[in-house]
Write a protein that holds these residues in place. Structure first.
Motif, short mmCIF file in Angstrom:
data_model
loop_
_atom_site.label_atom_id
_atom_site.label_comp_id
_atom_site.label_asym_id
_atom_site.label_seq_id
_atom_site.Cartn_x
_atom_site.Cartn_y
_atom_site.Cartn_z
N ASP A 30 0.85 -1.12 -0.09
CA ASP A 30 0.10 -0.05 0.06
C ASP A 30 0.82 1.12 0.00
O ASP A 30 2.14 1.09 0.18
CB ASP A 30 -0.86 -0.06 1.25
CG ASP A 30 -1.74 -1.09 1.17
OD1 ASP A 30 -2.66 -1.11 0.08
OD2 ASP A 30 -2.28 -1.61 2.31
N PRO A 31 0.21 2.49 -0.28
CA PRO A 31 1.04 3.64 -0.06
C PRO A 31 1.36 3.81 1.28
O PRO A 31 0.72 3.44 2.16
CB PRO A 31 0.17 4.83 -0.66
CG PRO A 31 -1.13 4.11 -0.49
CD PRO A 31 -1.15 2.55 -0.91
N ALA A 40 3.08 -3.31 4.59
CA ALA A 40 4.02 -3.39 3.33
C ALA A 40 3.73 -2.12 2.37
O ALA A 40 2.71 -1.76 2.11
CB ALA A 40 3.87 -4.65 2.40
N ILE A 41 4.87 -1.52 2.26
CA ILE A 41 4.85 0.03 1.47
C ILE A 41 5.60 -0.21 0.32
O ILE A 41 6.82 -0.84 0.07
CB ILE A 41 5.71 0.88 2.34
CG1 ILE A 41 4.94 1.04 3.64
CG2 ILE A 41 5.66 2.18 1.63
CD1 ILE A 41 5.51 2.10 4.83
N SER A 42 4.72 0.50 -0.87
CA SER A 42 5.66 0.51 -2.09
C SER A 42 5.77 2.07 -2.26
O SER A 42 5.09 2.97 -1.88
CB SER A 42 4.58 0.13 -3.31
OG SER A 42 5.04 0.59 -4.58
N VAL A 170 12.41 0.42 -3.59
CA VAL A 170 11.23 0.38 -4.15
C VAL A 170 9.94 -0.17 -3.56
O VAL A 170 9.04 0.18 -3.75
CB VAL A 170 11.01 -0.16 -5.55
CG1 VAL A 170 11.98 0.55 -6.37
CG2 VAL A 170 11.72 -1.73 -5.46
N ALA A 171 10.04 -0.96 -2.37
CA ALA A 171 9.39 -1.39 -1.20
C ALA A 171 9.91 -1.72 0.02
O ALA A 171 11.14 -2.09 0.04
CB ALA A 171 8.66 -2.40 -2.03
N CYS A 172 9.18 -1.88 0.80
CA CYS A 172 9.50 -2.25 2.57
C CYS A 172 8.47 -3.24 2.85
O CYS A 172 7.20 -2.73 2.88
CB CYS A 172 9.90 -1.03 3.02
SG CYS A 172 10.54 -1.24 4.67
N VAL A 173 8.87 -4.35 3.56
CA VAL A 173 7.93 -5.17 4.56
C VAL A 173 8.33 -5.01 5.71
O VAL A 173 9.57 -5.42 6.06
CB VAL A 173 7.97 -6.68 3.86
CG1 VAL A 173 7.07 -7.49 4.79
CG2 VAL A 173 7.50 -6.61 2.45
N LYS A 174 7.49 -4.56 6.87
CA LYS A 174 7.70 -4.66 8.28
C LYS A 174 7.85 -6.02 8.87
O LYS A 174 6.86 -6.68 8.58
CB LYS A 174 6.51 -3.93 8.86
CG LYS A 174 6.53 -2.34 8.65
CD LYS A 174 5.72 -1.78 9.65
CE LYS A 174 5.23 -0.16 9.04
NZ LYS A 174 4.41 0.44 9.69
#
Length: 177
Positions: A30-31, A40-42, A170-174
């Motif tokens: 998601d944003p 999770a952030i894009s 480009v993306a991150c997952v906690k």
């Protein structure tokens, strides 16, 4: 059950359950500006579209060893994403995830010394997506992250220098709640 026996067992029932040696994070990208902070952030919709999915399985069941598997769906097709553990948590700013997690921390940051910045000291892998944007990558290291030390898994854009060159985040997952 007798009252004395029940009273003796009560403290055991109140103990917190032991942490599982295997953790699983399932999240849609998601944003960072979503109403509820996303797991999770894009940061790049062209490579990691909103709604694409990540599943991260971290297995620490073998003492002194960690196996991490990332399965993703709906990402950019036919792309190579370098992936690393990072020390910070995901945030609106991609830099919030901090530097790569290192088992032996380089005293000089940012870490460029090959004695520290290497595949034995950092968990590194490359996620290669198929024509549908789906892929799985796995890596194993001969250590376990310090508690609270590896807080996120970051996907990098990759660079023309090759799949192991990180490039932009480009993306991150906690990984921690």
């Amino acid at each position: 059950m007798t009252a004395p026996l029940a009273a003796a067992l009560l403290p055991l029932a109140l103990l917190a359950p032991a942490a599982s040696p295997v953790s699983v994070v399932d999240a849609d990208f998601d944003p960072a500006t979503a109403f509820v902070p996303p797991a999770a952030i894009s940061y790049a919709q062209d490579l990691v579209p909103y709604g694409s999915h990540a599943r991260v399985v971290t297995d620490r069941s073998t003492p002194g060893r960690t196996v991490l598997t990332l399965t993703a769906t709906g990402l950019a097709p036919a792309h190579e994403f370098p992936v690393h553990l990072h020390t910070g948590s995901c945030g609106a700013d991609p830099a919030a995830s901090g530097p790569h997690y290192q088992d032996a921390v380089d005293p000089v940051q940012p870490s460029t010394d090959p004695a520290y910045a290497n595949a034995r000291n950092e968990l590194r892998m490359v996620l290669r997506t198929d024509a549908h944007g789906d892929g799985t990558a796995s890596a194993a290291v001969a250590w376990q992250p310090r508690p609270g030390g590896a807080r996120s898994l970051v996907l990098h854009a990759g660079t023309p220098a090759g799949p192991h060159a990180a490039g932009d985040r480009v993306a991150c997952v906690k990984l921690e709640k």
